[in-house]
Design a protein around this motif. Sequence first.
Motif, PDB file in Angstrom:
ATOM      1  N   GLU A 288     -11.168  -9.860 -48.069  1.00  0.00           N
ATOM      2  CA  GLU A 288     -10.739  -8.624 -47.409  1.00  0.00           C
ATOM      3  C   GLU A 288     -11.035  -8.689 -45.905  1.00  0.00           C
ATOM      4  O   GLU A 288     -12.148  -9.036 -45.500  1.00  0.00           O
ATOM      5  N   PHE A 289     -10.027  -8.371 -45.110  1.00  0.00           N
ATOM      6  CA  PHE A 289     -10.165  -8.306 -43.665  1.00  0.00           C
ATOM      7  C   PHE A 289      -9.475  -7.045 -43.167  1.00  0.00           C
ATOM      8  O   PHE A 289      -8.397  -6.683 -43.655  1.00  0.00           O
ATOM      9  N   ASP A 290     -10.062  -6.409 -42.205  1.00  0.00           N
ATOM     10  CA  ASP A 290      -9.530  -5.159 -41.671  1.00  0.00           C
ATOM     11  C   ASP A 290      -8.140  -5.388 -41.059  1.00  0.00           C
ATOM     12  O   ASP A 290      -7.955  -6.281 -40.221  1.00  0.00           O
ATOM     13  N   ARG A 291      -7.162  -4.614 -41.501  1.00  0.00           N
ATOM     14  CA  ARG A 291      -5.799  -4.584 -40.961  1.00  0.00           C
ATOM     15  C   ARG A 291      -4.998  -5.871 -41.221  1.00  0.00           C
ATOM     16  O   ARG A 291      -3.914  -6.034 -40.681  1.00  0.00           O
ATOM     17  N   LEU A 292      -5.525  -6.756 -42.042  1.00  0.00           N
ATOM     18  CA  LEU A 292      -4.828  -8.021 -42.260  1.00  0.00           C
ATOM     19  C   LEU A 292      -3.504  -7.816 -42.994  1.00  0.00           C
ATOM     20  O   LEU A 292      -2.532  -8.529 -42.732  1.00  0.00           O
ATOM     21  N   HIS A 293      -3.452  -6.860 -43.903  1.00  0.00           N
ATOM     22  CA  HIS A 293      -2.205  -6.607 -44.637  1.00  0.00           C
ATOM     23  C   HIS A 293      -1.078  -6.230 -43.693  1.00  0.00           C
ATOM     24  O   HIS A 293       0.039  -6.759 -43.785  1.00  0.00           O
ATOM     25  N   PHE A 294      -1.338  -5.310 -42.767  1.00  0.00           N
ATOM     26  CA  PHE A 294      -0.289  -4.875 -41.840  1.00  0.00           C
ATOM     27  C   PHE A 294       0.201  -6.036 -40.974  1.00  0.00           C
ATOM     28  O   PHE A 294       1.397  -6.188 -40.725  1.00  0.00           O
ATOM     29  N   GLU A 295      -0.724  -6.849 -40.512  1.00  0.00           N
ATOM     30  CA  GLU A 295      -0.348  -7.972 -39.650  1.00  0.00           C
ATOM     31  C   GLU A 295       0.461  -9.007 -40.424  1.00  0.00           C
ATOM     32  O   GLU A 295       1.531  -9.451 -39.969  1.00  0.00           O
ATOM     33  N   THR A 296      -0.019  -9.382 -41.606  1.00  0.00           N
ATOM     34  CA  THR A 296       0.629 -10.451 -42.359  1.00  0.00           C
ATOM     35  C   THR A 296       1.996 -10.026 -42.894  1.00  0.00           C
ATOM     36  O   THR A 296       2.966 -10.788 -42.829  1.00  0.00           O
ATOM     37  N   CYS A 297       2.069  -8.817 -43.426  1.00  0.00           N
ATOM     38  CA  CYS A 297       3.291  -8.373 -44.101  1.00  0.00           C
ATOM     39  C   CYS A 297       4.318  -7.750 -43.170  1.00  0.00           C
ATOM     40  O   CYS A 297       5.519  -7.804 -43.473  1.00  0.00           O
ATOM     41  N   PHE A 298       3.889  -7.160 -42.066  1.00  0.00           N
ATOM     42  CA  PHE A 298       4.824  -6.429 -41.211  1.00  0.00           C
ATOM     43  C   PHE A 298       4.980  -7.061 -39.829  1.00  0.00           C
ATOM     44  O   PHE A 298       6.065  -7.485 -39.445  1.00  0.00           O
ATOM     45  N   TYR A 299       3.894  -7.131 -39.070  1.00  0.00           N
ATOM     46  CA  TYR A 299       4.007  -7.564 -37.681  1.00  0.00           C
ATOM     47  C   TYR A 299       4.405  -9.040 -37.581  1.00  0.00           C
ATOM     48  O   TYR A 299       5.190  -9.411 -36.704  1.00  0.00           O
ATOM     49  N   GLN A 300       3.886  -9.866 -38.480  1.00  0.00           N
ATOM     50  CA  GLN A 300       4.300 -11.269 -38.456  1.00  0.00           C
ATOM     51  C   GLN A 300       5.787 -11.403 -38.772  1.00  0.00           C
ATOM     52  O   GLN A 300       6.506 -12.189 -38.141  1.00  0.00           O
ATOM     53  N   GLY A 301       6.279 -10.636 -39.737  1.00  0.00           N
ATOM     54  CA  GLY A 301       7.693 -10.677 -40.081  1.00  0.00           C
ATOM     55  C   GLY A 301       8.575 -10.182 -38.963  1.00  0.00           C
ATOM     56  O   GLY A 301       9.634 -10.758 -38.677  1.00  0.00           O
ATOM     57  N   ILE A 302       8.162  -9.104 -38.307  1.00  0.00           N
ATOM     58  CA  ILE A 302       8.922  -8.580 -37.169  1.00  0.00           C
ATOM     59  C   ILE A 302       8.995  -9.629 -36.060  1.00  0.00           C
ATOM     60  O   ILE A 302      10.068  -9.900 -35.499  1.00  0.00           O
ATOM     61  N   GLU A 303       7.837 -10.207 -35.729  1.00  0.00           N
ATOM     62  CA  GLU A 303       7.809 -11.196 -34.652  1.00  0.00           C
ATOM     63  C   GLU A 303       8.648 -12.424 -35.007  1.00  0.00           C
ATOM     64  O   GLU A 303       9.375 -12.964 -34.155  1.00  0.00           O
ATOM     65  N   TYR A 304       8.569 -12.852 -36.257  1.00  0.00           N
ATOM     66  CA  TYR A 304       9.365 -14.005 -36.685  1.00  0.00           C
ATOM     67  C   TYR A 304      10.855 -13.695 -36.573  1.00  0.00           C
ATOM     68  O   TYR A 304      11.649 -14.528 -36.111  1.00  0.00           O
ATOM     69  N   ALA A 305      11.259 -12.505 -36.992  1.00  0.00           N
ATOM     70  CA  ALA A 305      12.665 -12.115 -36.914  1.00  0.00           C
ATOM     71  C   ALA A 305      13.151 -12.109 -35.464  1.00  0.00           C
ATOM     72  O   ALA A 305      14.268 -12.545 -35.168  1.00  0.00           O
ATOM     73  N   ILE A 306      12.321 -11.628 -34.552  1.00  0.00           N
ATOM     74  CA  ILE A 306      12.709 -11.603 -33.139  1.00  0.00           C
ATOM     75  C   ILE A 306      12.894 -13.016 -32.609  1.00  0.00           C
ATOM     76  O   ILE A 306      13.906 -13.341 -31.979  1.00  0.00           O
ATOM     77  N   VAL A 307      11.920 -13.868 -32.868  1.00  0.00           N
ATOM     78  CA  VAL A 307      11.970 -15.244 -32.364  1.00  0.00           C
ATOM     79  C   VAL A 307      13.171 -15.989 -32.936  1.00  0.00           C
ATOM     80  O   VAL A 307      13.843 -16.751 -32.228  1.00  0.00           O
ATOM     81  N   GLN A 308      13.481 -15.769 -34.211  1.00  0.00           N
ATOM     82  CA  GLN A 308      14.548 -16.515 -34.881  1.00  0.00           C
ATOM     83  C   GLN A 308      15.915 -15.838 -34.759  1.00  0.00           C
ATOM     84  O   GLN A 308      16.916 -16.378 -35.239  1.00  0.00           O
ATOM     85  N   GLY A 309      15.965 -14.670 -34.143  1.00  0.00           N
ATOM     86  CA  GLY A 309      17.231 -13.963 -34.016  1.00  0.00           C
ATOM     87  C   GLY A 309      17.741 -13.386 -35.323  1.00  0.00           C
ATOM     88  O   GLY A 309      18.954 -13.206 -35.513  1.00  0.00           O
ATOM     89  N   ILE A 310      16.847 -13.061 -36.233  1.00  0.00           N
ATOM     90  CA  ILE A 310      17.209 -12.460 -37.516  1.00  0.00           C
ATOM     91  C   ILE A 310      17.419 -10.968 -37.321  1.00  0.00           C
ATOM     92  O   ILE A 310      16.617 -10.299 -36.671  1.00  0.00           O
TER      93      ILE A 310
END
Length: 375
Positions: A288-310
Amino acid sequence: MPIKTIFSLAEIEPARWDALLPSFQPFLRHAFLSTLEESGCVGGKTGWRPEHRLSFDAQGRLQAALPLYRKRHSYGEYVFDWAWADACQQAGIAYYPKLLCGIPFSPVAGARLLGDCGAVGELLDTLTGSLAEQGISSLHINFTAAATDAVILDRAGWLERIGCQFHWHNREYRDFKDFLDALASRKRKQMRKEREQVAGQGIEFDWRAGGELSEADWDFVYACYANTYEARGQAPYLTRDFFSMLAERMPEAIRVVIARQSGRSVAMAFCLTDGESLYGRYWGCLAEFDRLHFETCFYQGIEYAIVQGIRRFDAGAQGEHKLIRGFEPVITRSWHYLVHPGLRRAVADFLVHEKEGIQQYVASAWEALPYRQQE
């Protein structure tokens, strides 16, 4: 019109099945559905019996298909009809078995009636006309796309049910900061703080395509996935073999982000992509890590989509925690054909009131979005 029922997708060549698909969305591909079958996720004693329907023209060419399952429960569907089943039990009406046209364990909207519209319409009519004599209570088509809706709307007896999901849309953002700049100041600060809290714990992220993961990596992915279910006292839907088999058959569609702390893997999110959309499917962590779920499931996906043009990020079912992070409400549709006239009337009345509530909820959700125009 010759109609055939197959109990395994191994009975039809992958190229013939995939030729019916209107898009490259991974969930309907022969590789995905057959992997579910051959890895033991459906079939056997799972309560998901494949009964796919195929129709052929006079020359023996495949012209339409339905990904179909005989169900003896309602697990893994994400269009919840448990109350309907309970009402039937109290009234002495058998609700199971039922037929489901959909994708097991995947609340992702898309095509469900595959191939020529006229042929799939005949398939539907043949199915609904034979339900009673087969001892089947109902036929359900979950998470449909517009083309499916258009075919069903022309047929009597079907009931529409709507739902709400939350998807993130790429407005041609240059980077994650550009996305943050589109948000109201308070929400922008909240997201920055959440990301800083994760980074402050020394956690870094590594994105991998399906062909870049070893069997040891897949062991870790499955351990995380299974832990999410075990924490709730449930058995996971997918088997360990599913992940390795899918990586072998469609590696180009798989994306996995792994969270690491001091070189040790601690969490992951498993996604699929068709180039236009990113579909976040499974998540899990081993600590368990504080806020890790939001980062892994949401913010990482958003950032990946931006970088890849998704263009779109569908992070799965459920909602308000996505809404405040920029995921917009999207109406989903499913269709239901119930044989028993009394049950059909009761459900039709229920769906009228449910629809009103969902429409009000969606309207309120639009007002709660964090974008600057709401300031």
